[in-house]
Design a protein around this motif. Structure first.
Motif, PDB file in Angstrom:
ATOM      1  N   GLY A 294       0.822  -1.199   0.000  1.00 55.26           N
ATOM      2  CA  GLY A 294       0.000   0.000   0.000  1.00 55.26           C
ATOM      3  C   GLY A 294       0.856   1.249   0.000  1.00 55.26           C
ATOM      4  O   GLY A 294       2.054   1.220   0.296  1.00 55.26           O
ATOM      5  N   ASP A 295       0.244   2.365  -0.361  1.00 57.37           N
ATOM      6  CA  ASP A 295       0.905   3.665  -0.396  1.00 57.37           C
ATOM      7  C   ASP A 295       0.339   4.503   0.738  1.00 57.37           C
ATOM      8  O   ASP A 295      -0.863   4.783   0.790  1.00 57.37           O
ATOM      9  CB  ASP A 295       0.661   4.341  -1.744  1.00 57.37           C
ATOM     10  CG  ASP A 295       1.502   5.588  -1.938  1.00 57.37           C
ATOM     11  OD1 ASP A 295       2.296   5.909  -1.032  1.00 57.37           O
ATOM     12  OD2 ASP A 295       1.373   6.237  -2.991  1.00 57.37           O
ATOM     13  N   GLU A 296       1.221   4.900   1.634  1.00 59.18           N
ATOM     14  CA  GLU A 296       0.789   5.620   2.825  1.00 59.18           C
ATOM     15  C   GLU A 296       0.670   7.118   2.616  1.00 59.18           C
ATOM     16  O   GLU A 296       0.029   7.802   3.410  1.00 59.18           O
ATOM     17  CB  GLU A 296       1.775   5.352   3.974  1.00 59.18           C
ATOM     18  CG  GLU A 296       1.886   3.897   4.373  1.00 59.18           C
ATOM     19  CD  GLU A 296       0.589   3.365   4.946  1.00 59.18           C
ATOM     20  OE1 GLU A 296      -0.200   4.168   5.458  1.00 59.18           O
ATOM     21  OE2 GLU A 296       0.364   2.131   4.890  1.00 59.18           O
ATOM     22  N   GLY A 297       1.286   7.639   1.555  1.00 54.79           N
ATOM     23  CA  GLY A 297       1.264   9.090   1.341  1.00 54.79           C
ATOM     24  C   GLY A 297       0.477   9.473   0.102  1.00 54.79           C
ATOM     25  O   GLY A 297      -0.175   8.646  -0.554  1.00 54.79           O
ATOM     26  N   PHE A 298       0.523  10.750  -0.226  1.00 56.77           N
ATOM     27  CA  PHE A 298      -0.160  11.273  -1.404  1.00 56.77           C
ATOM     28  C   PHE A 298       0.770  11.160  -2.607  1.00 56.77           C
ATOM     29  O   PHE A 298       1.985  11.368  -2.504  1.00 56.77           O
ATOM     30  CB  PHE A 298      -0.585  12.729  -1.180  1.00 56.77           C
ATOM     31  CG  PHE A 298      -1.655  12.882  -0.142  1.00 56.77           C
ATOM     32  CD1 PHE A 298      -2.997  12.798  -0.491  1.00 56.77           C
ATOM     33  CD2 PHE A 298      -1.328  13.100   1.186  1.00 56.77           C
ATOM     34  CE1 PHE A 298      -3.986  12.939   0.461  1.00 56.77           C
ATOM     35  CE2 PHE A 298      -2.316  13.247   2.148  1.00 56.77           C
ATOM     36  CZ  PHE A 298      -3.648  13.161   1.789  1.00 56.77           C
ATOM     37  N   ASP A 299       0.180  10.868  -3.763  1.00 54.13           N
ATOM     38  CA  ASP A 299       0.991  10.708  -4.959  1.00 54.13           C
ATOM     39  C   ASP A 299       1.101  12.031  -5.699  1.00 54.13           C
ATOM     40  O   ASP A 299       0.753  13.093  -5.174  1.00 54.13           O
ATOM     41  CB  ASP A 299       0.407   9.617  -5.854  1.00 54.13           C
ATOM     42  CG  ASP A 299      -1.018   9.936  -6.295  1.00 54.13           C
ATOM     43  OD1 ASP A 299      -1.534  10.992  -5.894  1.00 54.13           O
ATOM     44  OD2 ASP A 299      -1.602   9.125  -7.041  1.00 54.13           O
ATOM     45  N   ALA A 300       1.575  11.966  -6.961  1.00 56.63           N
ATOM     46  CA  ALA A 300       1.800  13.187  -7.744  1.00 56.63           C
ATOM     47  C   ALA A 300       0.512  13.939  -8.031  1.00 56.63           C
ATOM     48  O   ALA A 300       0.521  15.172  -8.177  1.00 56.63           O
ATOM     49  CB  ALA A 300       2.523  12.838  -9.045  1.00 56.63           C
ATOM     50  N   LEU A 301      -0.599  13.223  -8.129  1.00 51.41           N
ATOM     51  CA  LEU A 301      -1.878  13.877  -8.396  1.00 51.41           C
ATOM     52  C   LEU A 301      -2.576  14.353  -7.125  1.00 51.41           C
ATOM     53  O   LEU A 301      -3.641  14.960  -7.205  1.00 51.41           O
ATOM     54  CB  LEU A 301      -2.818  12.910  -9.128  1.00 51.41           C
ATOM     55  CG  LEU A 301      -2.695  12.844 -10.648  1.00 51.41           C
ATOM     56  CD1 LEU A 301      -3.631  11.783 -11.195  1.00 51.41           C
ATOM     57  CD2 LEU A 301      -3.003  14.185 -11.285  1.00 51.41           C
ATOM     58  N   GLY A 302      -2.009  14.064  -5.991  1.00 48.92           N
ATOM     59  CA  GLY A 302      -2.648  14.420  -4.742  1.00 48.92           C
ATOM     60  C   GLY A 302      -3.727  13.454  -4.323  1.00 48.92           C
ATOM     61  O   GLY A 302      -4.597  13.823  -3.511  1.00 48.92           O
ATOM     62  N   LEU A 303      -3.701  12.236  -4.869  1.00 48.65           N
ATOM     63  CA  LEU A 303      -4.710  11.239  -4.501  1.00 48.65           C
ATOM     64  C   LEU A 303      -4.417  10.654  -3.137  1.00 48.65           C
ATOM     65  O   LEU A 303      -3.255  10.564  -2.709  1.00 48.65           O
ATOM     66  CB  LEU A 303      -4.756  10.129  -5.560  1.00 48.65           C
ATOM     67  CG  LEU A 303      -5.021  10.589  -7.005  1.00 48.65           C
ATOM     68  CD1 LEU A 303      -5.071   9.392  -7.928  1.00 48.65           C
ATOM     69  CD2 LEU A 303      -6.308  11.403  -7.097  1.00 48.65           C
ATOM     70  N   ALA A 304      -5.470  10.238  -2.491  1.00 48.65           N
ATOM     71  CA  ALA A 304      -5.345   9.728  -1.124  1.00 48.65           C
ATOM     72  C   ALA A 304      -4.665   8.371  -1.105  1.00 48.65           C
ATOM     73  O   ALA A 304      -4.468   7.716  -2.135  1.00 48.65           O
ATOM     74  CB  ALA A 304      -6.720   9.654  -0.469  1.00 48.65           C
ATOM     75  N   ARG A 305      -4.299   7.926   0.081  1.00 47.59           N
ATOM     76  CA  ARG A 305      -3.590   6.666   0.263  1.00 47.59           C
ATOM     77  C   ARG A 305      -4.495   5.474  -0.017  1.00 47.59           C
ATOM     78  O   ARG A 305      -5.719   5.579  -0.011  1.00 47.59           O
ATOM     79  CB  ARG A 305      -3.069   6.594   1.693  1.00 47.59           C
ATOM     80  CG  ARG A 305      -4.163   6.577   2.738  1.00 47.59           C
ATOM     81  CD  ARG A 305      -3.595   6.717   4.130  1.00 47.59           C
ATOM     82  NE  ARG A 305      -2.976   8.029   4.319  1.00 47.59           N
ATOM     83  CZ  ARG A 305      -2.327   8.387   5.429  1.00 47.59           C
ATOM     84  NH1 ARG A 305      -2.212   7.532   6.436  1.00 47.59           N
ATOM     85  NH2 ARG A 305      -1.810   9.593   5.535  1.00 47.59           N
ATOM     86  N   TRP A 306      -3.870   4.326  -0.264  1.00 47.38           N
ATOM     87  CA  TRP A 306      -4.603   3.081  -0.492  1.00 47.38           C
ATOM     88  C   TRP A 306      -3.864   1.942   0.199  1.00 47.38           C
ATOM     89  O   TRP A 306      -2.657   2.019   0.462  1.00 47.38           O
ATOM     90  CB  TRP A 306      -4.769   2.799  -1.988  1.00 47.38           C
ATOM     91  CG  TRP A 306      -3.456   2.751  -2.755  1.00 47.38           C
ATOM     92  CD1 TRP A 306      -2.802   3.780  -3.339  1.00 47.38           C
ATOM     93  CD2 TRP A 306      -2.649   1.590  -2.983  1.00 47.38           C
ATOM     94  NE1 TRP A 306      -1.642   3.373  -3.927  1.00 47.38           N
ATOM     95  CE2 TRP A 306      -1.516   2.013  -3.733  1.00 47.38           C
ATOM     96  CE3 TRP A 306      -2.761   0.258  -2.634  1.00 47.38           C
ATOM     97  CZ2 TRP A 306      -0.515   1.141  -4.124  1.00 47.38           C
ATOM     98  CZ3 TRP A 306      -1.760  -0.621  -3.038  1.00 47.38           C
ATOM     99  CH2 TRP A 306      -0.649  -0.177  -3.783  1.00 47.38           C
ATOM    100  N   GLN A 307      -4.578   0.864   0.478  1.00 51.35           N
ATOM    101  CA  GLN A 307      -4.021  -0.266   1.218  1.00 51.35           C
ATOM    102  C   GLN A 307      -4.571  -1.559   0.617  1.00 51.35           C
ATOM    103  O   GLN A 307      -5.778  -1.693   0.408  1.00 51.35           O
ATOM    104  CB  GLN A 307      -4.385  -0.183   2.695  1.00 51.35           C
ATOM    105  CG  GLN A 307      -3.558  -1.075   3.601  1.00 51.35           C
ATOM    106  CD  GLN A 307      -2.147  -0.520   3.817  1.00 51.35           C
ATOM    107  OE1 GLN A 307      -1.941   0.682   3.652  1.00 51.35           O
ATOM    108  NE2 GLN A 307      -1.212  -1.383   4.167  1.00 51.35           N
ATOM    109  N   GLY A 308      -3.689  -2.508   0.321  1.00 54.39           N
ATOM    110  CA  GLY A 308      -4.106  -3.793  -0.227  1.00 54.39           C
ATOM    111  C   GLY A 308      -3.853  -3.867  -1.719  1.00 54.39           C
ATOM    112  O   GLY A 308      -3.906  -2.851  -2.448  1.00 54.39           O
TER     113      GLY A 308
END
Length: 798
Positions: A294-308
């Motif tokens: 999962g990604d705990e931080g915000f990506d380049a587009l400012g999208l929220a985190r995700w898990q799984g």
């Protein structure tokens, strides 16, 4: 016009006399009646005559009644007014739009009232339509759209989100029923009024980020598509002359977000891909392999985190779809498409495929086997989105994709060979290959065509799944049960014996897919149309034709007939499926035009489009020789002459002359002789005689002449077929004979075939004869016992 006036009068009567509570059931009928009165509603109301005054009164009454219903206290009245207002505005155009400013304010007010959801949705749709119709009238835009559109945007955003007073962003309402309607309306209006939407761009962007970043549970596909189109359309709100740069930066941010998500999703394997962009090679983040992916931080587009892993795959697919939308959505100005970055991204995504027995991906030892197998099951979904991105690129570039078409084809074939078990992969690969072949098909080499053979054969299989032989499988099971002991007995489904078609129908339902037959059929048609037919192997072409015949697809059968198998030296003519096409579609116009083309016969230029008088044709002067041109030398489009059977048939030795060669494009009139006479220089030149010989091929020229080969010499009592004047016999003794050879077509006959006894060697009477031979002599069929006729008969028999 009278019928429209009666319809409008009937609508006014029903709106006035029917109670408001009972109007919603008949609202659709009233709207249809108003749509048919478009000519009356859109005409200027001059009120010069009594009829025009009455029509203007009816229009005024209906607009007044609709304004009253829009302010009605009951929701039924407001709902009816919204539905009828849309019909009136679309039918009346400018004449109705110029007076609907107050109606627009009433429609916007409905969005803030506690009306049913259907009424608010119809109000949003009606307002969007009004703003669209006013766009072509600058005066109406200034009077209606510019003052009302900001209020409409604010009211629409309030339906789907909440704006905190201290923050410039909005938060999406959960389970709002207006989300798709509002996003579609804003996406249609933002391109035409970018300056009005500019203050709302940050609020809209925050809502779209929340929709796109949702992974579990995700929004419905129509909502996602509307959000993606609106996100791409936000570049219209950029300051002047910067919309192109804004669009390009949005594409770069999406690509960077996809790479960042792929770093976590593909962590179970060791990737062999290396980016051509140095910035991407240095952008990889350190990961904790002990935790769930999962990604705990915000990506380049400012999208929220995700898990799984499931959430990461969903995020990848949504971002790939959004990048495809960027390539297919119209832009405000000319933009630069980052083709290199897109192909670099697809190269990374297609490099990781489902492992097979012969080619296993290098696994990451720090990741569990469960996550690696889970990734293998999700790879086809990712690759479907990747192939969809490549298809959008091909459709956007069209012929400009040729320089990178081979790269796209190699990436597609790499995925197809490893994951062709997936129906979704096959459908996307068929669609992409069809789009590629239409641009690069004629330039394919034999090796490239051979690499496509497996995909083409599989498309034939998808069009015509093989029927399994149940009897053979039952016999094999019985033989196995006999060979083994009683302990190893084969379990047999007894229902299959009672209903043999049960298993086959279940298998056909399993193999069926929504778009696989369509995609496979279009692929075969594209292969037959654009790929060089000489590079397709005979076995593959036979399989394609067999599949086409069994499926009876007209479009594909036409492609096969129009692109036949090329002739090979040393072999016979190639087979064609035209009989099957004619049998399957005998009543289709295009099939009829292909089988029986109505091509007119090529004729003289002077005789095209007119009628020829046969009497004038016989009397025309042919003494002037025609100059020998290129057309005369080739025999194409030569003026045909009408020969006569007088001396020339008598001068022709039919028994020793070969028959004229006829083909499917030559007529008997087109075959003309070239008579050569020695000139003063000793060379043979065309005989420029005063009268050219003409051969009549029509049997109707001598309708009463008997057939000479059927009459016996002993029983024949009639005169000769052609009477020979006595002057010609006299000149024969004085002058040397000059025989003119005329080629008589095999199809030309005068009363029947000419026999040897009916042909006499006579000379032309042109040198000193006074009689003309332009016309046929009168035939005397009555028996005559004169001495002169008897002498002529003896001369003919001799």
């Amino acid at each position: 016009m009278a019928s429209m006036s009666m319809s409008l009068h009937a609508v006014n009567h029903r709106l006035t006399n029917i109670p408001v509570k009972k109007l919603p059931p008949i609202a659709s009928c009233l709207a249809a009646s108003l749509s048919n009165c478009g000519e009356l509603l859109s005409s200027p109301q001059n009120q010069k005559s009594k009829s025009e005054s009455d029509n203007a009164l009816q229009v005024h009454k209906i607009m007044t009644r609709l304004a009253s219903l829009l302010q009605d206290r009951s929701p039924e009245g407001r709902w009816t007014a919204v539905v009828l207002l849309k019909a009136v505005v679309e039918a009346g155009q400018w004449e109705i739009l110029r007076g609907c400013e107050s109606l627009v304010r009433g429609l916007i007010a409905i969005l803030t009232k506690p009306d049913p959801n259907t009424t608010k949705k119809m109000a949003i749709i009606t307002l969007t339509r009004i703003f669209h119709l006013t766009y072509q009238y600058p005066t109406l835009v200034r009077e209606i759209t510019t003052p009302s559109l900001p209020t409409f945007v604010t009211s629409a955003l309030n339906l789907i989100s909440v704006k905190p007073s201290s923050e410039p962003i909005r938060k999406l309402k959960p389970n709002t029923p207006f989300l798709e309607t509002v996003l579609s309306a804003l996406g249609e209006l933002i391109a035409r009024h970018p300056t009005i939407f500019r203050p709302f761009s940050s609020q809209i962007h925050s809502i779209l980020q929340e929709i796109i970043s949702s992974t579990s549970p995700t929004f419905p596909q129509p909502v996602l598509e509307s959000a993606q189109r609106l996100f791409v359309s936000l570049h219209h709100c950029a300051p002047k002359n910067t919309s192109g740069e804004e669009w390009k930066s949005a594409c770069q941010m999406i690509i960077a977000s996809i790479h960042g998500t792929a770093d976590y999703v593909f962590r179970a394997v060791v990737e062999q891909w290396e980016s051509v962009d140095p910035a991407l090679r240095q952008a990889s983040k350190p990961q904790n392999y002990g935790k769930e992916v999962g990604d705990e931080g915000f990506d380049a587009l400012g999208l929220a985190r995700w898990q799984g892993l499931d959430s990461g795959v969903n995020r990848l697919i949504v971002l790939l779809q959004m990048l495809s939308t960027c390539l297919t959505t119209a832009t405000a100005s000319m933009v630069t498409i980052p083709i290199g970055s897109v192909l670099d991204l697809t190269s990374r995504l297609t490099a990781v495929v489902v492992p097979s027995d012969s080619r296993d991906a290098q696994a990451n030892p720090q990741i569990s086997r469960t996550e690696r197998e889970h990734l293998s099951t999700e790879l086809p979904r990712i690759h479907v989105g990747c192939i969809g991105l490549l298809l959008s690129l091909v459709k956007s570039l069209e012929t400009g994709v040729v320089p990178v078409a081979q790269t796209i084809l190699e990436q597609t074939l790499w995925v197809f060979r490893a994951e062709k078990f997936s129906r979704e992969i096959r459908v996307s690969a068929y669609d992409l290959l069809q789009a590629l072949i239409s641009h690069m098909g004629p330039s394919l080499t034999k090796q490239s065509v051979s690499s496509l053979a497996d995909m083409i054969r599989l498309s034939c299989y998808d069009l015509l799944p093989p029927a399994h032989d149940q009897s053979a499988s039952a016999k094999a099971a019985a033989s196995d049960s006999k060979g083994k002991g009683k302990s190893n007995q084969v379990t047999t489904n007894a229902d299959s014996f009672l209903n043999p078609a049960l298993k086959q129908s279940r298998q056909s339902n399993t193999l069926s897919f929504a778009g696989i037959k369509r995609a496979a059929s279009h692929l075969l048609a594209a292969v037959l149309t654009h790929v060089p037919t000489e590079f397709i192997s005979p076995s593959l072409r036979a399989e394609i034709d067999r599949t086409i015949i069994l499926t009876s697809n007209k479009h594909t059968m036409l492609a096969s007939v129009l692109n036949p198998v090329p002739a090979v030296k040393g072999s016979g003519a190639g087979a064609s499926i035209m009989p099957f096409l004619a049998r399957s579609f005998p009543a289709e116009m295009d099939v009829e035009g292909l089988i029986r083309p109505r091509i007119p016969v090529l004729m003289n230029t002077s005789s095209i489009g007119g009628y020829v008088d046969m009497d004038d044709e016989e009397d025309e002067d042919v003494s002037t020789p025609m100059p020998r041109t290129a057309a005369a030398s080739t025999g194409f489009l030569q003026p045909s002459s009408t020969p006569v059977l007088h001396n020339d048939l008598m001068d022709t030795d039919v028994s020793h002359r070969p028959a004229a060669t006829l083909n499917k494009r030559s007529l008997a009139e087109d075959i003309k002789p070239q008579t050569l006479t020695p000139s003063s220089t000793g060379k043979a030149e065309p005989n420029l005689q005063s009268k050219r010989p003409r051969v009549e091929s029509d049997v109707t020229a001598v309708p009463s002449q008997p057939s000479l080969d059927r009459a016996s010499p002993t029983t024949f009592t009639g005169t000769a077929a052609v009477s020979v004047p006595s002057s010609s016999a006299t000149i024969t003794a004085a002058l040397p004979p000059q025989v003119t050879s005329v080629s008589v077509p095999s199809t030309a006959s005068v009363g029947g075939p000419l026999s040897g006894s009916a042909v006499a060697q006579v000379t032309s009477a042109e040198a000193g004869g006074d009689e003309s031979d332009d016309e046929l002599p009168t035939l005397n069929m009555d028996p005559d016992t004169d001495d002169e006729d008897e002498d002529e008969d003896e001369a003919m028999e001799g």
